[in-house]
Design a protein around this motif. Structure first.
Motif, PDB file in Angstrom:
ATOM      1  N   VAL A  26       0.823  -1.205   0.000  1.00 37.62           N
ATOM      2  CA  VAL A  26       0.000   0.000   0.000  1.00 37.62           C
ATOM      3  C   VAL A  26       0.862   1.261   0.000  1.00 37.62           C
ATOM      4  N   PHE A  27       1.901   1.293   0.844  1.00 32.95           N
ATOM      5  CA  PHE A  27       2.700   2.509   0.985  1.00 32.95           C
ATOM      6  C   PHE A  27       3.797   2.643  -0.072  1.00 32.95           C
ATOM      7  N   GLU A  28       4.313   1.508  -0.565  1.00 37.32           N
ATOM      8  CA  GLU A  28       5.461   1.578  -1.474  1.00 37.32           C
ATOM      9  C   GLU A  28       5.213   0.978  -2.851  1.00 37.32           C
ATOM     10  N   GLY A  29       4.130   0.221  -3.015  1.00 37.87           N
ATOM     11  CA  GLY A  29       3.898  -0.442  -4.286  1.00 37.87           C
ATOM     12  C   GLY A  29       4.872  -1.575  -4.541  1.00 37.87           C
ATOM     13  N   GLU A  30       5.458  -2.118  -3.457  1.00 39.74           N
ATOM     14  CA  GLU A  30       6.428  -3.205  -3.556  1.00 39.74           C
ATOM     15  C   GLU A  30       5.977  -4.353  -2.656  1.00 39.74           C
ATOM     16  N   LEU A  31       6.517  -5.547  -2.921  1.00 35.39           N
ATOM     17  CA  LEU A  31       6.212  -6.716  -2.100  1.00 35.39           C
ATOM     18  C   LEU A  31       7.488  -7.242  -1.442  1.00 35.39           C
ATOM     19  N   ASN A  32       7.310  -7.902  -0.318  1.00 40.33           N
ATOM     20  CA  ASN A  32       8.437  -8.568   0.342  1.00 40.33           C
ATOM     21  C   ASN A  32       8.671  -9.914  -0.336  1.00 40.33           C
ATOM     22  N   THR A  33       9.262  -9.871  -1.506  1.00 40.83           N
ATOM     23  CA  THR A  33       9.307 -11.071  -2.351  1.00 40.83           C
ATOM     24  C   THR A  33      10.157 -12.193  -1.768  1.00 40.83           C
ATOM     25  N   ASN A  34      11.054 -11.881  -0.830  1.00 39.23           N
ATOM     26  CA  ASN A  34      11.946 -12.924  -0.311  1.00 39.23           C
ATOM     27  C   ASN A  34      11.424 -13.594   0.952  1.00 39.23           C
ATOM     28  N   TYR A  35      10.257 -13.178   1.452  1.00 38.13           N
ATOM     29  CA  TYR A  35       9.697 -13.870   2.615  1.00 38.13           C
ATOM     30  C   TYR A  35       9.278 -15.275   2.194  1.00 38.13           C
ATOM     31  N   LYS A  36       9.582 -16.274   3.015  1.00 37.47           N
ATOM     32  CA  LYS A  36       9.306 -17.650   2.612  1.00 37.47           C
ATOM     33  C   LYS A  36       8.437 -18.387   3.631  1.00 37.47           C
ATOM     34  N   SER A  37       7.837 -17.657   4.579  1.00 36.08           N
ATOM     35  CA  SER A  37       7.098 -18.332   5.648  1.00 36.08           C
ATOM     36  C   SER A  37       5.599 -18.178   5.510  1.00 36.08           C
ATOM     37  N   TYR A  38       5.120 -17.839   4.297  1.00 35.45           N
ATOM     38  CA  TYR A  38       3.684 -17.697   4.111  1.00 35.45           C
ATOM     39  C   TYR A  38       2.980 -19.052   4.156  1.00 35.45           C
ATOM     40  N   SER A  39       1.772 -19.053   4.671  1.00 36.32           N
ATOM     41  CA  SER A  39       0.981 -20.293   4.619  1.00 36.32           C
ATOM     42  C   SER A  39       0.375 -20.435   3.234  1.00 36.32           C
TER      43      SER A  39
END
Length: 272
Positions: free
Chosen positions: A255-268
């Motif tokens: 929402v604030f940056e228009g970017e994603l935390n693409t390297n997070y690997k702990s999503y369900s």
């Protein structure tokens, strides 16, 4: 802009340059040559930064100073209830000041503030985040009923509330353009640093990519308030320079940056 920085004692490493990003056309710092670990990339002296107090002193408008005193006593919505409320109010009013600088040149062009920071102010037009805050009605339909849509609505309502305050008779007393205000407002949220208990905007910081995990550089605030950007690993030639900033959730960052935390690997699986 680079020459202005040099004239104001900002020290640029010869190993960096500003180029357009191939993915989104935003201007960014990249490595002109290989940069070794722990190499100083940029040094920004404290006297180039500006906060609320410095801005108001340099603009020297009794009306604007009175407006800030009034604004400090207004009950406004804040995004992070656990954060410093005064810092968040500074974030909002700095956006209002920068909006005035861009939309009322006849009133502010001759102020010391505008004369010193006009190139920085014009640079804010260049990097526009791909945030859902700018989506059309049709595009926003895709977020309907999602947590991301809820957060986007929450932030949008907060920004709109600020605009209502700033356009009333005690402040600007004119309509405020949504896209222009939000673009500047995101800069004061994304690119400012808290130093000695106050929010400071930092020239050239808006030309760095930022991330918590895939960063190759970090900022260091010195005791005298100077800021150094230093590499934390080898940065290869033509690589984007990415400065470490505090961790955000995926939804907040989008929402604030228009970017994603693409390297997070702990999503369900459900979240994916």
């Amino acid at each position: 802009y680079i020459n202005w920085g040099i004239n104001n004692y900002i020290v640029f490493s010869p190993s960096i340059e500003i180029l357009k990003d191939k993915n989104n056309n935003n201007k960014k710092f990249i490595a002109r040559d290989d940069i070794q670990r722990k190499q100083e990339i940029l040094k920004i002296p404290n006297n180039v930064l500006f906060n609320i107090d410095k801005s108001l002193d340099m603009i020297n408008s009794n009306e604007l100073k009175s407006q800030y005193e009034l604004f400090k006593n207004i009950d406004v919505t804040v995004y992070n209830l656990r954060g410093n409320i005064n810092i968040q109010k500074e974030e909002k009013f700095l956006a209002y000041i920068l909006y005035l600088m861009q939309h009322e040149p006849k009133l502010y062009n001759n102020t010391k503030f505008y004369q010193k920071y006009k190139l920085y102010i014009s640079s804010l037009d260049k990097n526009i985040p791909r945030s859902p805050l700018f989506y059309t009605g049709d595009q926003i339909e895709y977020l309907s009923g999602t947590y991301l849509g809820h957060i986007n609505d929450k932030v949008k309502k907060m920004f709109q509330e600020e605009m209502i305050i700033f356009k009333n008779g005690s402040f600007y007393n004119k309509s405020i353009e949504y896209k222009d205000y939000v673009r500047i407002r995101l800069e004061t949220h994304n690119r400012a640093l808290e130093i000695s208990g106050h929010l400071n905007l930092v020239p050239f910081l808006n030309y760095f990519d930022r991330d918590h995990m895939r960063c190759n550089a970090e900022y260091v605030i010195q005791k005298n308030g100077d800021i150094k950007i230093v590499s934390n690993r080898l940065i290869k030639k033509d690589e984007n320079i990415i400065v470490r900033f505090p961790r955000k959730t995926n939804t907040d960052r989008f929402v604030f940056e228009g970017e994603l935390n693409t390297n997070y690997k702990s999503y369900s699986d459900e979240y994916i």
